[in-house]
Design a protein around this motif. Structure first.
Motif, mmCIF file in Angstrom:
data_model
loop_
_atom_site.group_PDB
_atom_site.id
_atom_site.type_symbol
_atom_site.label_atom_id
_atom_site.label_comp_id
_atom_site.label_asym_id
_atom_site.label_seq_id
_atom_site.Cartn_x
_atom_site.Cartn_y
_atom_site.Cartn_z
ATOM 1 N N ARG A 273 40.356 0.076 -25.784
ATOM 2 C CA ARG A 273 41.758 -0.067 -26.188
ATOM 3 C C ARG A 273 42.060 -1.466 -26.733
ATOM 4 N N THR A 274 41.202 -2.421 -26.395
ATOM 5 C CA THR A 274 41.333 -3.775 -26.921
ATOM 6 C C THR A 274 39.987 -4.217 -27.491
ATOM 7 N N ILE B 102 40.595 -5.416 -45.770
ATOM 8 C CA ILE B 102 41.092 -4.945 -44.472
ATOM 9 C C ILE B 102 40.163 -5.344 -43.342
ATOM 10 N N ASP B 103 38.850 -5.094 -43.517
ATOM 11 C CA ASP B 103 37.913 -5.318 -42.414
ATOM 12 C C ASP B 103 37.344 -6.727 -42.372
ATOM 13 N N SER B 104 36.965 -7.268 -43.517
ATOM 14 C CA SER B 104 36.348 -8.602 -43.521
ATOM 15 C C SER B 104 37.387 -9.719 -43.516
ATOM 16 N N GLN B 105 38.461 -9.526 -44.281
ATOM 17 C CA GLN B 105 39.486 -10.562 -44.355
ATOM 18 C C GLN B 105 40.624 -10.353 -43.362
ATOM 19 N N GLN B 106 40.619 -9.202 -42.680
ATOM 20 C CA GLN B 106 41.562 -8.939 -41.575
ATOM 21 C C GLN B 106 43.032 -9.042 -42.006
ATOM 22 N N VAL B 107 43.366 -8.467 -43.177
ATOM 23 C CA VAL B 107 44.732 -8.590 -43.687
ATOM 24 C C VAL B 107 45.745 -7.784 -42.870
ATOM 25 N N LEU B 108 45.277 -6.837 -42.064
ATOM 26 C CA LEU B 108 46.209 -6.043 -41.247
ATOM 27 C C LEU B 108 46.299 -6.548 -39.806
ATOM 28 N N LYS B 109 45.603 -7.626 -39.521
ATOM 29 C CA LYS B 109 45.615 -8.179 -38.165
ATOM 30 C C LYS B 109 47.026 -8.597 -37.770
ATOM 31 N N GLY B 110 47.401 -8.273 -36.535
ATOM 32 C CA GLY B 110 48.689 -8.688 -36.005
ATOM 33 C C GLY B 110 49.857 -7.811 -36.393
ATOM 34 N N LYS B 111 49.585 -6.676 -37.031
ATOM 35 C CA LYS B 111 50.661 -5.773 -37.453
ATOM 36 C C LYS B 111 50.862 -4.606 -36.486
ATOM 37 N N ASN B 112 50.155 -4.654 -35.358
ATOM 38 C CA ASN B 112 50.291 -3.634 -34.307
ATOM 39 C C ASN B 112 49.964 -2.234 -34.814
ATOM 40 N N LEU B 113 48.913 -2.115 -35.622
ATOM 41 C CA LEU B 113 48.504 -0.832 -36.180
ATOM 42 C C LEU B 113 47.251 -0.269 -35.508
ATOM 43 N N TYR C 137 42.915 2.026 -37.669
ATOM 44 C CA TYR C 137 44.317 1.720 -37.924
ATOM 45 C C TYR C 137 45.158 2.969 -38.182
ATOM 46 N N SER C 138 46.427 2.885 -37.771
ATOM 47 C CA SER C 138 47.422 3.870 -38.183
ATOM 48 C C SER C 138 47.930 3.488 -39.575
#
Length: 426
Positions: A137-138, A210-221, A148-149
């Motif tokens: 879960r983490t 998305i995966d290497s640069q982590q652009v969705l990090k911190g968006k709670n998805l 991701y959602s």
């Protein structure tokens, strides 16, 4: 598994779908033709399972806002097709033998063979399955890849509506609105403007971003964290189940994609895996030997990315029905109708024992199948993806199948429909 929208680049507007070994076809009416039934028809799976699957098709067809189904040159009303399918369900549930059921189909349905690649009826068959993988879960060192959602800035761009409304787009109107075109709807990223300015839409982020640069990090998805290689193959399959350390399970299904075309990484591995040995198992085995950066560099060759949603039951197909093990097929809906009943002949792998990952031999088999799904790599009038089932055993079969087979669609004969309509009116 579901359809992947084409990349948000203007050059894609001039690309047509059909790409095959002979003259490409552009219209649905060219996608199949009337032919004779096979001399021998055999179904190698439980027949009651087929009835349940047909009922799923009927339920979803009744919900669809369509008037007809197109089988090459033959167009049949949805109501008539549902009427014929209901008759088959009734036959199976009344307890008829398998032989009698097959006779019923042959006597009352026309067989339409598909256009194929090099010749009529011939299709290239691959297979997909429902993976079961471990996760957390983490984020952990072992489970470092998020599933991701759907991001809130992912939007659908109805290019088909734009060309209808804007005359300046008339040069691309035919390409966008062509029956076999997939560029009517694109995916993009909504970028909000500063107050007083206009927002804009850009192409969505690629897999690398998305995966290497982590652009969705911190968006709670994040829905779960898994192994990066497991995540990649889960994207390809379109659904899967994550098992957490406490034994609880999370079943995920396709929700959306980022709008880029699917690119197979196999072509980048031909120098280490011969084409004849190429399989999901071989690819995974090679990736497991690489460093994390090397793995990322290979996986990022495929810019397409899947976003998931939690499922309460079995995976759901494009049609809306639940998948049926061994019978659900994914095809290009530009050419073949969802909700249709078909018949497929194909080579099935036979393994020497339970631990083998390479088939000892192949044997021909056949069965009735249900056209319910689509796939990012399933394009053209000759591609079929067969859903095998759930878990490791299904993965063993699905991972090695890339064989030529024969596909027929079943269309009720006019005289059969007349009898059904007459009896219904009594």
């Amino acid at each position: 598994m579901h359809i992947t929208p084409t990349r948000f680049l203007i050059c894609c507007l001039l690309v047509l779908v059909a790409s095959c070994g002979r003259t490409p076809i552009k219209q649905t009416r060219q996608a199949m033709r009337l032919t004779k039934p096979p001399e021998t028809i055999i179904d190698d799976l439980p027949i009651d399972q087929l009835a349940d699957g047909i009922e799923g098709n009927i339920e979803q067809l009744n919900k669809l806002n369509i008037q007809s189904l197109t089988f090459g040159p033959r167009v049949i009303s949805k109501d008539d097709y549902v009427l014929a399918l209901n008759y088959l369900v009734h036959q199976i549930k009344s307890g008829v033998s398998r032989i009698h059921f097959i006779e019923t189909v042959v006597n009352n349905f026309d067989f339409y063979e598909v256009y194929g690649k090099d010749k009529w009826g011939e299709v290239l068959i691959t297979s997909y399955f429902h993976p079961i993988i471990r996760g957390a879960r983490t984020r952990t060192s072992m489970y470092s890849q998020a599933l991701y959602s759907v991001p809130p800035d992912l939007v659908n761009i109805r290019l088909d509506e734009f060309v209808k409304a804007n005359e300046t787009l008339s040069p691309i109107k035919d390409q966008v609105l062509n029956q076999t075109s997939r560029i009517g709807v694109l995916q993009g990223r909504l970028v909000l403007s500063e107050p007083g300015g206009a927002s804009k839409i850009l192409p969505y982020y690629t897999r690398e971003e998305i995966d290497s640069q982590q652009v969705l990090k911190g968006k709670n998805l994040e829905l779960a964290w898994v192994d990066p290689i497991d995540a990649f193959f889960l994207h390809i399959q379109g659904s899967g189940t994550v098992i957490f350390e406490d034994g609880k399970e999370l079943t995920l299904g396709y929700a959306a994609k980022n709008g880029y075309p699917f690119v197979s990484i196999s072509k980048y591995l031909l120098d280490v895996i011969p084409n004849g040995k190429m399989s999901m198992q071989a690819i995974e085995g090679y990736l497991r030997q690489m460093t994390e950066n090397e793995v990322r560099n290979i996986l990022n060759k495929n810019p397409s990315y899947v976003f998931f949603q939690e499922l309460k039951g079995k995976p759901v197909t494009t049609l809306g029905a639940e998948v049926v093990d061994g019978r659900t097929i994914a095809t290009d809906q530009s050419f073949f109708p969802k909700g249709a009943l078909a018949y497929m002949e194909f080579p099935k792998p036979v393994f020497s024992d339970e631990t083998s990952i390479e088939p000892a031999r192949w044997e021909m088999t056949s069965r009735f199948v249900l056209d319910q799904d689509t796939g990012g790599a399933i394009r053209g009038p000759y591609r079929v993806d067969l859903y095998w089932g759930r878990g490791k055993e299904a993965a063993r079969y699905a991972g090695v199948i890339k064989e030529k087979g024969h596909l027929y669609y079943l269309v009720p004969k006019d005289e059969f429909l007349q009898r059904l309509s007459k009896n219904r009116g009594l």
